[in-house]
Enzyme design. Structure first.
Site, short mmCIF file in Angstrom:
data_model
loop_
_atom_site.label_atom_id
_atom_site.label_comp_id
_atom_site.label_asym_id
_atom_site.label_seq_id
_atom_site.Cartn_x
_atom_site.Cartn_y
_atom_site.Cartn_z
N ARG A 1 0.83 -1.20 0.00
CA ARG A 1 0.00 0.00 0.00
C ARG A 1 0.87 1.25 0.00
NH1 ARG A 1 -2.98 1.03 5.04
NH2 ARG A 1 -1.67 2.88 5.05
N HIS B 1 -4.29 4.71 3.97
CA HIS B 1 -5.48 3.86 3.92
C HIS B 1 -6.67 4.63 3.35
CE1 HIS B 1 -8.70 1.20 5.21
NE2 HIS B 1 -9.25 2.23 5.83
N TYR C 1 3.06 4.72 11.25
CA TYR C 1 3.30 3.27 11.39
C TYR C 1 4.02 2.63 10.21
CZ TYR C 1 -1.04 3.11 8.58
OH TYR C 1 -1.98 3.29 7.61
C1 TPP Z 1 -16.70 -5.41 9.86
C2 TPP Z 1 -15.76 -4.24 9.90
N1 TPP Z 1 -14.87 -4.14 10.91
C3 TPP Z 1 -14.02 -3.10 10.95
C4 TPP Z 1 -14.05 -2.12 9.99
C5 TPP Z 1 -13.09 -0.94 10.04
N2 TPP Z 1 -12.10 -1.07 8.96
C6 TPP Z 1 -12.20 -0.28 7.86
S1 TPP Z 1 -10.99 -0.61 6.76
C7 TPP Z 1 -10.30 -1.79 7.75
C8 TPP Z 1 -9.06 -2.53 7.31
C9 TPP Z 1 -9.29 -3.47 6.19
O1 TPP Z 1 -8.08 -3.91 5.67
P1 TPP Z 1 -8.00 -4.85 4.43
O2 TPP Z 1 -9.03 -5.91 4.51
O3 TPP Z 1 -6.59 -5.30 4.30
O4 TPP Z 1 -8.41 -3.91 3.19
P2 TPP Z 1 -7.64 -2.64 2.61
O5 TPP Z 1 -8.27 -1.45 3.30
O6 TPP Z 1 -6.20 -2.77 2.91
O7 TPP Z 1 -7.94 -2.65 1.14
C10 TPP Z 1 -11.02 -1.90 8.94
C11 TPP Z 1 -10.67 -2.83 10.02
C12 TPP Z 1 -15.02 -2.25 8.98
N3 TPP Z 1 -15.12 -1.36 7.97
N4 TPP Z 1 -15.86 -3.32 8.94
#
Ligand code: TPP
Ligand code: MG
Length: 355
Positions: free
Chosen positions: A255, A259, A268
């Site tokens: 990435r 985010h 981080y």
């Molecule tokens: C069920 C749920 N738990 C927590 C969140 C908060 N949240 C938003 S993005 C994220 C991280 C997701 O990471 P990843 O699956 O690696 O996807 P990326 O954002 O890196 O594409 C979290 C925990 C959420 N949106 N939905």
């Protein structure tokens, strides 16, 4: 040169580096296909870069940047037919552009306006999923339904590395495996779930290893190599259509943007590693490949960029021209018979905001 993490070993690649690593090619792709793929990458890149600007100007809300994820999205969608269904997460918010969904609609979605909603059946693109992984069972169910009806369409569902720790990912993957549903589970492993690195996400050596537990193949590709992504997805789609069931694709990148616009990764992330990822970002790599083949000139590249920029300009203008939505929408669709307290809340909202 930063350390190579286990996530980045043994990835399938097609595009070389113009020096030591030779270019490969994908059988069956014509020059016209290669050029169209470039147009798709530029479209997504432009959408993303302009969206960050629109956010900083206060014209859209908090935005989930997908810079350097474009190859995963364009390469995989290029392997689909129009009848196939796409289930995006927020990271693939603009993937509908590749099906002709208007930029205006997607920008309205990010403006929190109801004109940003669409009927999934019009485009075979499901709504953008923000809860992590909850759309995996939906996609498995739709794919299984297609199979039960004897239709040839399949589905693809996009999610991140972090999503592989969610129950709904496992439920969806298991159901797809047992029912041999024609589903492609496409994992964008960008090695971060906000601030949680992939090494703290799983004890498995690779995310693709999880596929074995559901009786499906797990394939690992370089997520910044649009041709490797295309080829791997094409094979997965062929398996799905042949009745051989689902495939898990782990597309690996790093990435290289925050985010989302609300995040400060300097707190981080390894910034040297980010710089390295930026140097090898997917659009530049693909443009260099096309130039080595003599398929891309400066003028052609500029024309594609101008076309995409114009689409965004028209899209944001149209989104901003939408009249404000009725405030009552905030409360409708939740209850058949709304409690009186909601009526009071709505009245207060109208008093404060007008409308
Ligand atoms: C069920 C749920 N738990 C927590 C969140 C908060 N949240 C938003 S993005 C994220 C991280 C997701 O990471 P990843 O699956 O690696 O996807 P990326 O954002 O890196 O594409 C979290 C925990 C959420 N949106 N939905
Ligand atoms: Mg991630």
């Amino acid at each position: 040169m930063a350390r190579v993490l286990p996530a980045e070993r043994d990835l399938r690649r097609v595009i070389g580096d113009g020096e030591r690593v030779p270019d490969g090619e994908v059988e069956g792709l014509t020059e016209a296909d290669l050029i169209e793929l470039h147009r798709w990458l530029v479209l997504l890149r432009t959408y993303d870069e302009r969206s960050v600007v629109y956010h900083s100007q206060g014209r859209i809300g908090t935005y989930a940047i997908f810079w350097n994820h474009e190859a995963m999205q364009a390469g995989s969608v290029y392997a689909l037919e129009r009848e196939d269904w796409i289930f995006p997460s927020y990271r693939e918010c603009a993937i509908g552009l590749l099906r002709g969904l208007p930029a205006e609609t997607l920008l309205s979605w990010w403006r929190g306006h109801p004109s940003g909603w669409w009927n999934p059946a019009d485009w075979n693109v499901a709504s953008i999923c923000v809860p992590i992984g909850t759309h995996v069972p939906h996609a498995a169910g739709l794919a299984w339904g297609k199979k039960l009806r004897g239709e040839s369409a399949c589905a693809i569902v996009y999610f991140g590395d972090g999503a592989t720790s969610e129950g709904s990912f496992h439920e969806g993957a298991n159901l797809a495996g047992v029912m041999r549903a024609p589903l492609v589970l496409f994992c964008n492993n960008n090695q971060w779930a906000i601030s949680t690195p992939v090494q703290e996400q799983t004890a498995a050596k690779t995310l693709a290893d999880k596929a074995a537990g559901y009786g499906m193949p797990g394939v690992r590709v370089d997520g910044a190599d649009v041709l490797a992504v295309y080829e791997a997805t094409r094979e997965a789609v062929a398996r799905a259509r042949a009745g051989e069931g689902p495939t898990f694709i782990e597309a690996v990148t790093y990435r290289s943007a925050p985010h989302a616009t609300a995040d400060d990764p300097a707190a981080y992330i390894d910034l040297a590693r980010v710089e390295e990822a930026k140097e090898h970002e997917c659009l530049g790599r693909y443009e260099a490949y096309l130039r080595r083949l003599g398929l891309l000139s400066d003028e052609a590249a500029e024309a594609v960029r101008v076309e995409a920029a114009e689409l965004m300009r028209a899209g944001i203008a149209a989104a901003e021209a939408e009249p404000p939505a009725d405030l009552g929408l905030v409360f409708s669709h939740a209850y058949a018979d709304p409690p009186a307290s909601l009526e009071d809340d709505l009245a207060e909202l109208r008093r404060i905001l007008g409308g």
